[in-house]
Write an enzyme that holds these catalytic residues in place. Sequence first.
Site, PDB file in Angstrom:
ATOM      1  N   HIS A  63      50.308  24.956  51.869  1.00 12.12           N
ATOM      2  CA  HIS A  63      51.452  25.927  52.649  1.00 12.12           C
ATOM      3  C   HIS A  63      51.647  25.835  53.943  1.00 12.12           C
ATOM      4  CE1 HIS A  63      48.492  27.462  49.497  1.00 12.12           C
ATOM      5  NE2 HIS A  63      49.727  28.603  49.110  1.00 12.12           N
ATOM      6  N   ASP A 106      46.189  28.146  40.866  1.00 14.93           N
ATOM      7  CA  ASP A 106      47.467  28.400  41.589  1.00 14.93           C
ATOM      8  C   ASP A 106      47.165  27.961  43.018  1.00 14.93           C
ATOM      9  OD1 ASP A 106      46.887  30.867  41.828  1.00 14.93           O
ATOM     10  OD2 ASP A 106      48.635  31.242  40.598  1.00 14.93           O
ATOM     11  N   SER A 107      48.163  29.214  44.237  1.00 12.03           N
ATOM     12  CA  SER A 107      47.113  29.336  45.258  1.00 12.03           C
ATOM     13  C   SER A 107      46.070  30.500  44.858  1.00 12.03           C
ATOM     14  CB  SER A 107      48.241  30.037  47.030  1.00 12.03           C
ATOM     15  OG  SER A 107      49.583  28.920  46.222  1.00 12.03           O
TER      16      SER A 107
END
EC number: 2.3.1.251
Length: 191
Positions: A63, A106-107
Site C-alpha cells: 500500500h 486481500d488487504s
Amino acid sequence: MLKVNKYVILIIAFVSQMMFSTTAQASFSATVSDAWSTLSNNVTQTWQAPEHYDLYVPVITWHARFAYDQEKIDNYNERPWGAGFGMSRWDEKGNWNGLYLMAFKDSFNKWEPIVGYGWEKTWRPLADDNFHLGLGYTLGVTARDNWNYIPLPVILPMASVGYGPATFQMTYIPGTYNNGNVYFAWLRFQF
C-alpha cells in the site's frame, strides 16, 4: 449583403462541423471495433490453443505509504497468500497472452478471487532470449469481501520481468487517499 454573408458563414461552419463530427465518429467506431476484434481473437486463440499452462503464486501487496494513514497501513495484510492457474501463449509478434484464475488474501486478509485476460508487449533486450521484459494490461473480474463479493470489472496496467519459464508480474491498482494505490505482484511459472 453583410447579413447574408454572416448566415452563409454560419451555415458553412455548421455543415463542416457536422461532416467532421461524422467522420470522427466513424473513425472512432472503426477503432473500437478493431480493438474488440483483436481482443476477442486473442482470448479465443489463447483458450483454444494454449502453448503453456501457468502456476500463479501471489508474493506481495504494498500500500503506497503516501496515500494511507499509518493506522490503516498497520492493519493491512501485505502478504497475499494464495495461488492461481492459467494458460498462455506467445503470439506471432512475440507478445504474451494469458488467461488466468487466481485467489489470494486481500488487504483485509479475506479471500479475493480474480479471473481475467492479460496481454504484454514483450521485449528481449539481451543476447540471451530467455530474459524478457513486458508491459501491457489485464482485463478481468474480481470480487471482494468488503463489497459483499459483488463481481467488479477491472482494467489494470501490467508489467513483468522474467527469465525462461519464470516471470515476476505486477500491477498497480490506482485509487484515492486511504483507498486503492496498491502495488500487487506475483510469480508466474510456465509449464
